[in-house]
Design a protein around this motif. Structure first.
Motif, short mmCIF file in Angstrom:
data_model
loop_
_atom_site.label_atom_id
_atom_site.label_comp_id
_atom_site.label_asym_id
_atom_site.label_seq_id
_atom_site.Cartn_x
_atom_site.Cartn_y
_atom_site.Cartn_z
N ILE A 65 3.53 -6.53 -7.82
CA ILE A 65 2.19 -6.09 -7.44
C ILE A 65 1.96 -4.63 -7.82
N VAL A 66 2.88 -3.76 -7.49
CA VAL A 66 2.71 -2.33 -7.77
C VAL A 66 2.77 -2.07 -9.27
N PHE A 67 3.65 -2.76 -9.97
CA PHE A 67 3.75 -2.63 -11.43
C PHE A 67 2.41 -2.97 -12.09
N ILE A 68 1.81 -4.05 -11.64
CA ILE A 68 0.52 -4.48 -12.20
C ILE A 68 -0.61 -3.56 -11.74
N ALA A 69 -0.62 -3.21 -10.46
CA ALA A 69 -1.69 -2.36 -9.93
C ALA A 69 -1.74 -1.01 -10.63
N ASP A 70 -0.60 -0.45 -10.95
CA ASP A 70 -0.56 0.83 -11.66
C ASP A 70 -1.24 0.73 -13.02
N ALA A 71 -1.02 -0.37 -13.71
CA ALA A 71 -1.56 -0.54 -15.06
C ALA A 71 -3.01 -1.03 -15.06
N ALA A 72 -3.44 -1.65 -13.98
CA ALA A 72 -4.73 -2.34 -14.01
C ALA A 72 -5.72 -1.87 -12.95
N GLU A 73 -5.44 -0.75 -12.30
CA GLU A 73 -6.40 -0.28 -11.29
C GLU A 73 -7.72 0.05 -11.98
N PRO A 74 -8.83 -0.04 -11.26
CA PRO A 74 -10.15 0.07 -11.88
C PRO A 74 -10.43 1.36 -12.65
N ILE B 128 8.51 1.45 -6.19
CA ILE B 128 8.19 2.80 -6.67
C ILE B 128 9.07 3.15 -7.87
N ALA B 129 10.36 2.94 -7.73
CA ALA B 129 11.31 3.34 -8.78
C ALA B 129 11.07 2.64 -10.10
N TYR B 130 10.70 1.36 -10.06
CA TYR B 130 10.59 0.56 -11.28
C TYR B 130 9.15 0.31 -11.72
N HIS B 131 8.20 1.06 -11.18
CA HIS B 131 6.79 0.80 -11.52
C HIS B 131 6.46 1.14 -12.97
N VAL B 132 7.31 1.91 -13.64
CA VAL B 132 7.05 2.26 -15.04
C VAL B 132 7.71 1.27 -15.98
N THR B 133 8.96 0.93 -15.71
CA THR B 133 9.73 0.09 -16.63
C THR B 133 9.69 -1.39 -16.27
N GLY B 134 9.53 -1.69 -14.99
CA GLY B 134 9.76 -3.05 -14.54
C GLY B 134 11.24 -3.34 -14.54
N ARG B 135 11.59 -4.52 -14.15
CA ARG B 135 12.99 -4.96 -14.20
C ARG B 135 13.02 -6.47 -14.02
N GLU C 232 0.82 -1.21 0.00
CA GLU C 232 0.00 0.00 0.00
C GLU C 232 0.86 1.26 0.00
N LEU C 233 1.94 1.27 0.77
CA LEU C 233 2.84 2.43 0.78
C LEU C 233 3.45 2.67 -0.60
N ALA C 234 3.94 1.60 -1.21
CA ALA C 234 4.52 1.74 -2.55
C ALA C 234 3.45 2.17 -3.54
N GLY C 235 2.26 1.61 -3.40
CA GLY C 235 1.16 1.95 -4.31
C GLY C 235 0.76 3.40 -4.24
N ILE C 236 0.62 3.93 -3.06
CA ILE C 236 0.18 5.32 -2.95
C ILE C 236 1.27 6.31 -3.36
N LEU C 237 2.53 5.92 -3.18
CA LEU C 237 3.65 6.83 -3.49
C LEU C 237 4.20 6.69 -4.91
N HIS C 238 3.72 5.73 -5.68
CA HIS C 238 4.35 5.42 -6.97
C HIS C 238 4.39 6.62 -7.92
N ASP C 239 3.42 7.52 -7.85
CA ASP C 239 3.38 8.69 -8.74
C ASP C 239 3.58 10.00 -8.00
N ALA C 240 4.21 9.96 -6.82
CA ALA C 240 4.36 11.17 -5.99
C ALA C 240 5.05 12.31 -6.73
N ALA C 241 5.91 12.00 -7.69
CA ALA C 241 6.65 13.03 -8.42
C ALA C 241 6.08 13.30 -9.80
N LYS C 242 4.99 12.69 -10.14
CA LYS C 242 4.48 12.67 -11.52
C LYS C 242 4.27 14.06 -12.13
#
Length: 191
Positions: free
Chosen positions: A123-132, A107-114, A45-55
């Motif tokens: 989980i965060v990589f997928i959740a970012d792309a597939a949230e409702p 958080i760092a790799y949620h856009v590119t993956g690795r 949840e922490l990674a999920g909410i912060l993934h776009d903090a700098a967007k």
């Protein structure tokens, strides 16, 4: 005030309403997937909410933080669309004092993956792309698949991201290509 409440205030002041609510949905889906797969729910949840903090303020944050471990300085202009991942990691670390490598990497790799992503990273990589709230492409199908087969959902996210870049005639970061190939080969080995 707890950490999530502090983060919500920070994000509400800095992000558009649309982006803020996206972060909340990614946090929720990350928590649900963490529960489904036995991962640490609070980390997800922490990674999920912060993934776009700098967007929405990358230019300002680039002056404050070094992200050359992921994007070399000479490549900053080439990869503008992914700067927010490593910059959001720096916000998590420097503004909120988060030192957990799993959270920071997610958080760092949620856009590119690795390659060799941890469960929280996946989980965060997928959740970012597939949230409702995502209405493009096959987001709804990936969301359903994520609760059945996380690794196949992961590959579908890579496929969607790469197809999107091809349709837009934009650069694909090598991490995304290498990561997709890694998980395709891993899937073949498991079969």
């Amino acid at each position: 005030m707890n950490l999530i409440s502090e983060i919500k205030l920070y994000l509400k002041e800095r992000l558009s309403d649309k982006r803020y609510h996206h972060c909340l949905r990614v946090m929720k889906l990350s928590g649900q997937l963490a529960e489904r797969y036995g991962a640490d729910i609070s980390k997800a949840e922490l990674a999920g909410i912060l993934h776009d903090a700098a967007k929405e303020n990358e230019e300002e944050l680039l002056k404050a933080y070094d992200i050359s471990d992921i994007i070399p300085l000479e490549d900053i202009d080439k990869y503008k669309s992914i700067l927010h991942g490593p910059l959001s990691r720096e916000v998590a670390r420097n503004v909120f004092g988060i030192e957990d490598d799993d959270i920071l990497s997610a958080i760092a790799y949620h856009v590119t993956g690795r390659e060799n992503m941890s469960l929280i990273e996946k989980i965060v990589f997928i959740a970012d792309a597939a949230e409702p709230g995502r209405k493009y492409g096959n987001a709804a199908e990936i969301n359903k698949l994520a609760f059945v087969d996380l690794d196949n959902a992961l590959i579908e996210v890579f496929n969607s991201k790469i197809e999107y870049c091809i349709k837009k005639n934009s650069i694909i970061h090598p991490l995304s290509v290498d990561s997709r190939n890694f998980y395709i080969l891993e899937k073949e080995i498991r079969a």
